[in-house]
Design a protein around this motif. Sequence first.
Motif, PDB file in Angstrom:
ATOM      1  N   UNK A   2      14.243  13.362  47.210  1.00 33.93           N
ATOM      2  CA  UNK A   2      14.364  14.741  47.724  1.00 33.93           C
ATOM      3  C   UNK A   2      15.800  15.259  47.623  1.00 33.93           C
ATOM      4  N   UNK A   3      16.747  14.421  47.993  1.00 34.03           N
ATOM      5  CA  UNK A   3      18.145  14.875  47.967  1.00 34.03           C
ATOM      6  C   UNK A   3      18.657  15.022  46.543  1.00 34.03           C
ATOM      7  N   UNK A   4      18.167  14.185  45.649  1.00 30.60           N
ATOM      8  CA  UNK A   4      18.571  14.279  44.241  1.00 30.60           C
ATOM      9  C   UNK A   4      18.111  15.601  43.638  1.00 30.60           C
ATOM     10  N   UNK A   5      16.974  16.076  44.113  1.00 28.15           N
ATOM     11  CA  UNK A   5      16.469  17.364  43.641  1.00 28.15           C
ATOM     12  C   UNK A   5      17.358  18.503  44.137  1.00 28.15           C
ATOM     13  N   UNK A   6      17.835  18.367  45.377  1.00 27.50           N
ATOM     14  CA  UNK A   6      18.686  19.417  45.956  1.00 27.50           C
ATOM     15  C   UNK A   6      20.112  19.337  45.430  1.00 27.50           C
ATOM     16  N   UNK A   7      20.585  18.113  45.199  1.00 26.39           N
ATOM     17  CA  UNK A   7      21.974  17.921  44.758  1.00 26.39           C
ATOM     18  C   UNK A   7      22.011  17.126  43.450  1.00 26.39           C
ATOM     19  N   UNK A   8      21.622  17.758  42.354  1.00 24.13           N
ATOM     20  CA  UNK A   8      21.643  17.046  41.069  1.00 24.13           C
ATOM     21  C   UNK A   8      23.079  16.787  40.613  1.00 24.13           C
ATOM     22  N   UNK A   9      23.252  15.707  39.882  1.00 22.33           N
ATOM     23  CA  UNK A   9      24.577  15.354  39.333  1.00 22.33           C
ATOM     24  C   UNK A   9      25.635  15.222  40.423  1.00 22.33           C
ATOM     25  N   UNK A  10      25.244  14.633  41.532  1.00 23.53           N
ATOM     26  CA  UNK A  10      26.156  14.495  42.664  1.00 23.53           C
ATOM     27  C   UNK A  10      27.307  13.537  42.321  1.00 23.53           C
ATOM     28  N   UNK A  11      28.475  13.826  42.863  1.00 24.30           N
ATOM     29  CA  UNK A  11      29.660  12.977  42.672  1.00 24.30           C
ATOM     30  C   UNK A  11      30.646  13.284  43.786  1.00 24.30           C
ATOM     31  N   UNK A  12      31.742  12.570  43.807  1.00 19.05           N
ATOM     32  CA  UNK A  12      32.751  12.813  44.825  1.00 19.05           C
ATOM     33  C   UNK A  12      33.307  14.227  44.718  1.00 19.05           C
ATOM     34  N   UNK A  13      33.653  14.804  45.855  1.00 14.41           N
ATOM     35  CA  UNK A  13      34.237  16.150  45.877  1.00 14.41           C
ATOM     36  C   UNK A  13      35.736  16.115  45.609  1.00 14.41           C
ATOM     37  N   UNK A  65      17.875  -0.458  49.541  1.00 16.96           N
ATOM     38  CA  UNK A  65      18.068   0.491  48.441  1.00 16.96           C
ATOM     39  C   UNK A  65      18.218  -0.236  47.109  1.00 16.96           C
ATOM     40  N   UNK A  66      17.459   0.152  46.085  1.00 16.96           N
ATOM     41  CA  UNK A  66      17.653  -0.446  44.762  1.00 16.96           C
ATOM     42  C   UNK A  66      19.109  -0.283  44.309  1.00 16.96           C
ATOM     43  N   UNK A  67      19.661  -1.318  43.724  1.00 16.21           N
ATOM     44  CA  UNK A  67      21.076  -1.332  43.361  1.00 16.21           C
ATOM     45  C   UNK A  67      21.492  -0.120  42.521  1.00 16.21           C
ATOM     46  N   UNK A  68      20.630   0.326  41.629  1.00 14.74           N
ATOM     47  CA  UNK A  68      20.997   1.426  40.741  1.00 14.74           C
ATOM     48  C   UNK A  68      21.270   2.724  41.490  1.00 14.74           C
ATOM     49  N   UNK A  69      20.840   2.796  42.763  1.00 13.74           N
ATOM     50  CA  UNK A  69      21.040   4.007  43.557  1.00 13.74           C
ATOM     51  C   UNK A  69      22.168   3.885  44.594  1.00 13.74           C
ATOM     52  N   UNK A  70      22.846   2.753  44.655  1.00  9.44           N
ATOM     53  CA  UNK A  70      23.840   2.536  45.705  1.00  9.44           C
ATOM     54  C   UNK A  70      24.924   3.612  45.733  1.00  9.44           C
ATOM     55  N   UNK A  71      25.532   3.867  44.604  1.00  6.14           N
ATOM     56  CA  UNK A  71      26.604   4.866  44.553  1.00  6.14           C
ATOM     57  C   UNK A  71      26.088   6.264  44.840  1.00  6.14           C
ATOM     58  N   UNK A  72      24.940   6.574  44.286  1.00  5.53           N
ATOM     59  CA  UNK A  72      24.355   7.905  44.465  1.00  5.53           C
ATOM     60  C   UNK A  72      23.954   8.176  45.903  1.00  5.53           C
ATOM     61  N   UNK A  73      23.366   7.190  46.568  1.00  6.47           N
ATOM     62  CA  UNK A  73      22.895   7.383  47.938  1.00  6.47           C
ATOM     63  C   UNK A  73      24.026   7.848  48.842  1.00  6.47           C
ATOM     64  N   UNK A  74      25.151   7.212  48.741  1.00  2.89           N
ATOM     65  CA  UNK A  74      26.300   7.580  49.569  1.00  2.89           C
ATOM     66  C   UNK A  74      26.655   9.047  49.400  1.00  2.89           C
ATOM     67  N   UNK A  75      26.770   9.496  48.170  1.00  3.47           N
ATOM     68  CA  UNK A  75      27.187  10.878  47.917  1.00  3.47           C
ATOM     69  C   UNK A  75      26.098  11.889  48.272  1.00  3.47           C
ATOM     70  N   UNK A  76      24.842  11.504  48.136  1.00  3.97           N
ATOM     71  CA  UNK A  76      23.755  12.394  48.546  1.00  3.97           C
ATOM     72  C   UNK A  76      23.784  12.624  50.054  1.00  3.97           C
ATOM     73  N   UNK A  77      24.004  11.560  50.819  1.00  4.55           N
ATOM     74  CA  UNK A  77      24.067  11.691  52.276  1.00  4.55           C
ATOM     75  C   UNK A  77      25.301  12.478  52.708  1.00  4.55           C
ATOM     76  N   UNK A  78      26.389  12.304  51.983  1.00  2.00           N
ATOM     77  CA  UNK A  78      27.607  13.073  52.285  1.00  2.00           C
ATOM     78  C   UNK A  78      27.362  14.560  52.061  1.00  2.00           C
ATOM     79  N   UNK A  79      26.709  14.897  50.965  1.00  2.00           N
ATOM     80  CA  UNK A  79      26.415  16.309  50.685  1.00  2.00           C
ATOM     81  C   UNK A  79      25.500  16.894  51.755  1.00  2.00           C
TER      82      UNK A  79
END
Length: 210
Positions: free
Chosen positions: A13-24, A169-183
């Motif tokens: 759900x968050x990936x849909x709202x925040x595509x291509x998420x990364x550090x600000x 959390x599947x390893x491939x999503x570790x970095x993304x999860x953090x930034x999605x929750x931050x957003x």
Amino acid sequence: MDKKEKVLEIIKRLDKRYPNVKTALNFNSALDLVVATILSAQTTDINVNKVTENLFKKYQTADDYANVSLTELENDIKSINFYKNKAKYIKNLAKKLIEEFNGQVPKTMNELVTLPGVGRKTANIVLWNVFGINEGIAVDTHVKRISKLLGLTENTDPDKIEQDLMEITPRKYWGKLSHLLIMLGREICKAKAPNHKICPLSDICPSSTT
């Protein structure tokens, strides 16, 4: 749903709202991001980006930071909270990079956390945003607060929260999860005024009032 199913739904759900998420934080190199992350403690990314706009033009290598006087570096970042301590961290970090890593930011967690001012959170941010490496999950104040609200952890210690999140959390999503929750924390799930009505997770969040 169990926690493993829940975290996948959260990411979807968050990936849909925040595509291509990364550090600000703005950066051009691994060294830039390490410095920016050190500066970001106890202040906003907006403030950091204002300072680093000129800082990263002036300092582009570990040698640049190591060779400048502490007073001059302090002056360059003085609008940032705790600038004196942060200037010392950056100077000592630069010296260690030169002495032990040929002036380059290392690409492993074990090496990164030996650098002054660098803990697991900073290391995770650098590894994922610069090198595309999922070594762990960066737990900042947003991730700490929201992961508990969502029922993904009962812990309050960032290291224990990270372990809880990595376990489900599947390893491939570790970095993304953090930034999605931050957003989510910055835009919707604010500590003082969470907007449950527009939250894409309201129906699966135990803290939702909707």
